[in-house]
Motif scaffolding. Sequence first.
Motif, PDB file in Angstrom:
ATOM      1  N   GLY A 184      45.687  81.820  64.621  1.00 33.06           N
ATOM      2  CA  GLY A 184      44.569  82.246  63.793  1.00 33.06           C
ATOM      3  C   GLY A 184      44.605  81.679  62.389  1.00 33.06           C
ATOM      4  O   GLY A 184      43.689  81.928  61.594  1.00 33.06           O
ATOM      5  N   SER A 185      45.622  80.886  62.070  1.00 33.46           N
ATOM      6  CA  SER A 185      45.698  80.274  60.734  1.00 33.46           C
ATOM      7  C   SER A 185      44.782  79.072  60.613  1.00 33.46           C
ATOM      8  O   SER A 185      44.440  78.645  59.504  1.00 33.46           O
ATOM      9  N   GLY A 186      44.398  78.484  61.751  1.00 40.29           N
ATOM     10  CA  GLY A 186      43.574  77.286  61.722  1.00 40.29           C
ATOM     11  C   GLY A 186      44.362  76.009  61.563  1.00 40.29           C
ATOM     12  O   GLY A 186      43.775  74.919  61.465  1.00 40.29           O
ATOM     13  N   VAL A 187      45.694  76.107  61.536  1.00 40.15           N
ATOM     14  CA  VAL A 187      46.545  74.925  61.397  1.00 40.15           C
ATOM     15  C   VAL A 187      47.363  74.768  62.671  1.00 40.15           C
ATOM     16  O   VAL A 187      48.017  75.718  63.122  1.00 40.15           O
ATOM     17  N   ASP A 188      47.335  73.567  63.223  1.00 47.48           N
ATOM     18  CA  ASP A 188      48.082  73.281  64.443  1.00 47.48           C
ATOM     19  C   ASP A 188      49.579  73.233  64.142  1.00 47.48           C
ATOM     20  O   ASP A 188      50.013  72.660  63.128  1.00 47.48           O
ATOM     21  N   ALA A 189      50.378  73.812  65.022  1.00 49.81           N
ATOM     22  CA  ALA A 189      51.826  73.865  64.807  1.00 49.81           C
ATOM     23  C   ALA A 189      52.437  72.470  64.733  1.00 49.81           C
ATOM     24  O   ALA A 189      53.354  72.228  63.924  1.00 49.81           O
ATOM     25  N   GLU A 190      51.945  71.545  65.548  1.00 48.52           N
ATOM     26  CA  GLU A 190      52.504  70.189  65.523  1.00 48.52           C
ATOM     27  C   GLU A 190      52.138  69.460  64.228  1.00 48.52           C
ATOM     28  O   GLU A 190      52.935  68.698  63.682  1.00 48.52           O
ATOM     29  N   GLU A 191      50.940  69.693  63.764  1.00 53.66           N
ATOM     30  CA  GLU A 191      50.519  69.101  62.482  1.00 53.66           C
ATOM     31  C   GLU A 191      51.407  69.613  61.347  1.00 53.66           C
ATOM     32  O   GLU A 191      51.860  68.842  60.491  1.00 53.66           O
ATOM     33  N   PHE A 192      51.653  70.917  61.335  1.00 57.31           N
ATOM     34  CA  PHE A 192      52.514  71.503  60.305  1.00 57.31           C
ATOM     35  C   PHE A 192      53.938  70.970  60.434  1.00 57.31           C
ATOM     36  O   PHE A 192      54.597  70.662  59.429  1.00 57.31           O
ATOM     37  N   ALA A 193      54.414  70.834  61.659  1.00 60.28           N
ATOM     38  CA  ALA A 193      55.776  70.340  61.881  1.00 60.28           C
ATOM     39  C   ALA A 193      55.954  68.931  61.320  1.00 60.28           C
ATOM     40  O   ALA A 193      56.986  68.618  60.698  1.00 60.28           O
ATOM     41  N   LEU A 194      54.960  68.079  61.523  1.00 63.33           N
ATOM     42  CA  LEU A 194      55.055  66.711  60.998  1.00 63.33           C
ATOM     43  C   LEU A 194      55.086  66.704  59.475  1.00 63.33           C
ATOM     44  O   LEU A 194      55.802  65.909  58.855  1.00 63.33           O
ATOM     45  N   ALA A 195      54.286  67.590  58.854  1.00 60.55           N
ATOM     46  CA  ALA A 195      54.261  67.654  57.389  1.00 60.55           C
ATOM     47  C   ALA A 195      55.618  68.101  56.847  1.00 60.55           C
ATOM     48  O   ALA A 195      56.129  67.533  55.863  1.00 60.55           O
ATOM     49  N   VAL A 196      56.226  69.108  57.471  1.00 65.38           N
ATOM     50  CA  VAL A 196      57.547  69.578  57.029  1.00 65.38           C
ATOM     51  C   VAL A 196      58.581  68.470  57.212  1.00 65.38           C
ATOM     52  O   VAL A 196      59.419  68.233  56.335  1.00 65.38           O
ATOM     53  N   HIS A 197      58.511  67.796  58.343  1.00 65.29           N
ATOM     54  CA  HIS A 197      59.459  66.706  58.601  1.00 65.29           C
ATOM     55  C   HIS A 197      59.337  65.602  57.551  1.00 65.29           C
ATOM     56  O   HIS A 197      60.352  65.097  57.048  1.00 65.29           O
ATOM     57  N   ARG A 198      58.111  65.210  57.219  1.00 63.09           N
ATOM     58  CA  ARG A 198      57.915  64.147  56.223  1.00 63.09           C
ATOM     59  C   ARG A 198      58.529  64.538  54.883  1.00 63.09           C
ATOM     60  O   ARG A 198      59.108  63.694  54.185  1.00 63.09           O
ATOM     61  N   THR A 199      58.402  65.811  54.514  1.00 65.33           N
ATOM     62  CA  THR A 199      58.968  66.253  53.240  1.00 65.33           C
ATOM     63  C   THR A 199      60.485  66.205  53.266  1.00 65.33           C
ATOM     64  O   THR A 199      61.123  65.626  52.371  1.00 65.33           O
ATOM     65  N   LEU A 200      61.089  66.813  54.281  1.00 70.99           N
ATOM     66  CA  LEU A 200      62.551  66.909  54.317  1.00 70.99           C
ATOM     67  C   LEU A 200      63.208  65.562  54.601  1.00 70.99           C
ATOM     68  O   LEU A 200      64.384  65.364  54.262  1.00 70.99           O
ATOM     69  N   ALA A 201      62.484  64.623  55.197  1.00 67.19           N
ATOM     70  CA  ALA A 201      63.036  63.303  55.486  1.00 67.19           C
ATOM     71  C   ALA A 201      62.820  62.313  54.352  1.00 67.19           C
ATOM     72  O   ALA A 201      63.337  61.184  54.404  1.00 67.19           O
ATOM     73  N   ASP A 202      62.095  62.712  53.320  1.00 64.49           N
ATOM     74  CA  ASP A 202      61.847  61.809  52.199  1.00 64.49           C
ATOM     75  C   ASP A 202      63.154  61.559  51.435  1.00 64.49           C
ATOM     76  O   ASP A 202      63.951  62.477  51.227  1.00 64.49           O
ATOM     77  N   PRO A 203      63.417  60.325  51.004  1.00 60.50           N
ATOM     78  CA  PRO A 203      64.666  60.025  50.291  1.00 60.50           C
ATOM     79  C   PRO A 203      64.809  60.737  48.951  1.00 60.50           C
ATOM     80  O   PRO A 203      65.887  60.694  48.347  1.00 60.50           O
ATOM     81  N   ARG A 204      63.746  61.412  48.473  1.00 60.41           N
ATOM     82  CA  ARG A 204      63.843  62.182  47.226  1.00 60.41           C
ATOM     83  C   ARG A 204      64.085  63.666  47.488  1.00 60.41           C
ATOM     84  O   ARG A 204      64.198  64.444  46.530  1.00 60.41           O
ATOM     85  N   SER A 205      64.164  64.050  48.766  1.00 59.87           N
ATOM     86  CA  SER A 205      64.369  65.462  49.086  1.00 59.87           C
ATOM     87  C   SER A 205      65.850  65.821  48.963  1.00 59.87           C
ATOM     88  O   SER A 205      66.653  65.077  48.393  1.00 59.87           O
ATOM     89  N   TRP A 206      66.223  66.947  49.584  1.00 56.47           N
ATOM     90  CA  TRP A 206      67.612  67.424  49.472  1.00 56.47           C
ATOM     91  C   TRP A 206      68.621  66.467  50.095  1.00 56.47           C
ATOM     92  O   TRP A 206      69.809  66.494  49.750  1.00 56.47           O
ATOM     93  N   ILE A 207      68.183  65.593  50.982  1.00 55.06           N
ATOM     94  CA  ILE A 207      69.126  64.672  51.618  1.00 55.06           C
ATOM     95  C   ILE A 207      69.686  63.658  50.633  1.00 55.06           C
ATOM     96  O   ILE A 207      70.737  63.056  50.881  1.00 55.06           O
ATOM     97  N   ALA A 208      69.017  63.474  49.483  1.00 49.56           N
ATOM     98  CA  ALA A 208      69.484  62.481  48.507  1.00 49.56           C
ATOM     99  C   ALA A 208      70.836  62.861  47.919  1.00 49.56           C
ATOM    100  O   ALA A 208      71.584  61.986  47.457  1.00 49.56           O
ATOM    101  N   GLY A 209      71.168  64.160  47.928  1.00 48.02           N
ATOM    102  CA  GLY A 209      72.452  64.592  47.357  1.00 48.02           C
ATOM    103  C   GLY A 209      73.649  64.320  48.247  1.00 48.02           C
ATOM    104  O   GLY A 209      74.806  64.426  47.793  1.00 48.02           O
TER     105      GLY A 209
END
Length: 265
Positions: free
Chosen positions: A110-135
């Motif tokens: 009922g949120s209007g957002v597809d779970a797979e679409e949201f999953a890809l957005a979260v993945h792109r953020t956490l996989a970015d070289p400026r995210s927490w993985i940079a440490g």
Amino acid sequence: MGRRRGLVAALAAVLAVGVVGVWYGLGTPTATTGSQAAPPAGPPSPSLSPSASPSPSPSLSPSPSPVPSSPAVPVVPARGNGQFTYSGTGGERAGTAGRLVRYTVAAEQGSGVDAEEFALAVHRTLADPRSWIAGGRVSFQRVPAGQPSELTVHLATPGTTDTMCAKRGVRTRGEVSCRGGRDVIINLKRWQLGVAWYPRLADYRDMVVNHEVGHFLGNGHVVCPRKGAPAPVMARQTFGLEGCAQNPWPYPDGRTYVTGPAAPR
């Protein structure tokens, strides 16, 4: 003999007069009875053809330029049904060093957002070289629902966010997101609308995911270190920038961690 000459002379005179009459009759046309002589030629009538410089035709006003329409503001439902659809896909490991955090992603029905679409957005953020993985101290891998994971990132309507966060001791008042235990709950209202000081919604989304996952990793709130500096991702940027410049990343240059003094409790 004399009479004959006189007769010839008289006849010659009559013929001469007739010839002269015929000559003048050919040179001067006579009018027919009842007809009207043609009038003498006068000056030419005014021309009815268009002038060399025609008067301009009525101007047609140019159509006004279309006014750009504002992007449609998403309608954010106040509350869904409290049930979640989990992503059934995984992803490559993001980062190569440190502790591996396996996580799943879910979006409220009922949120209007597809779970797979949201999953890809979260993945792109956490996989970015400026995210927490940079440490170099943590890496992430998204796993499908049903596989072992340490973290679940939820996208929930404001009402459901309040309910879930309240159970974890956090008051969100329908406005903000939270983290509690192994759960990150992203408020749909902020996901869809962002905040005014983040002109690009994608930047705000990166910030809120990094912020709440940062809490999961054990980081507390901090404040802006100085005016004009990049805002630490663990600052409460959803409430304002405190004089800092917007910044969605823990390591905005991919190397240097941006932080500030601990926020008052």
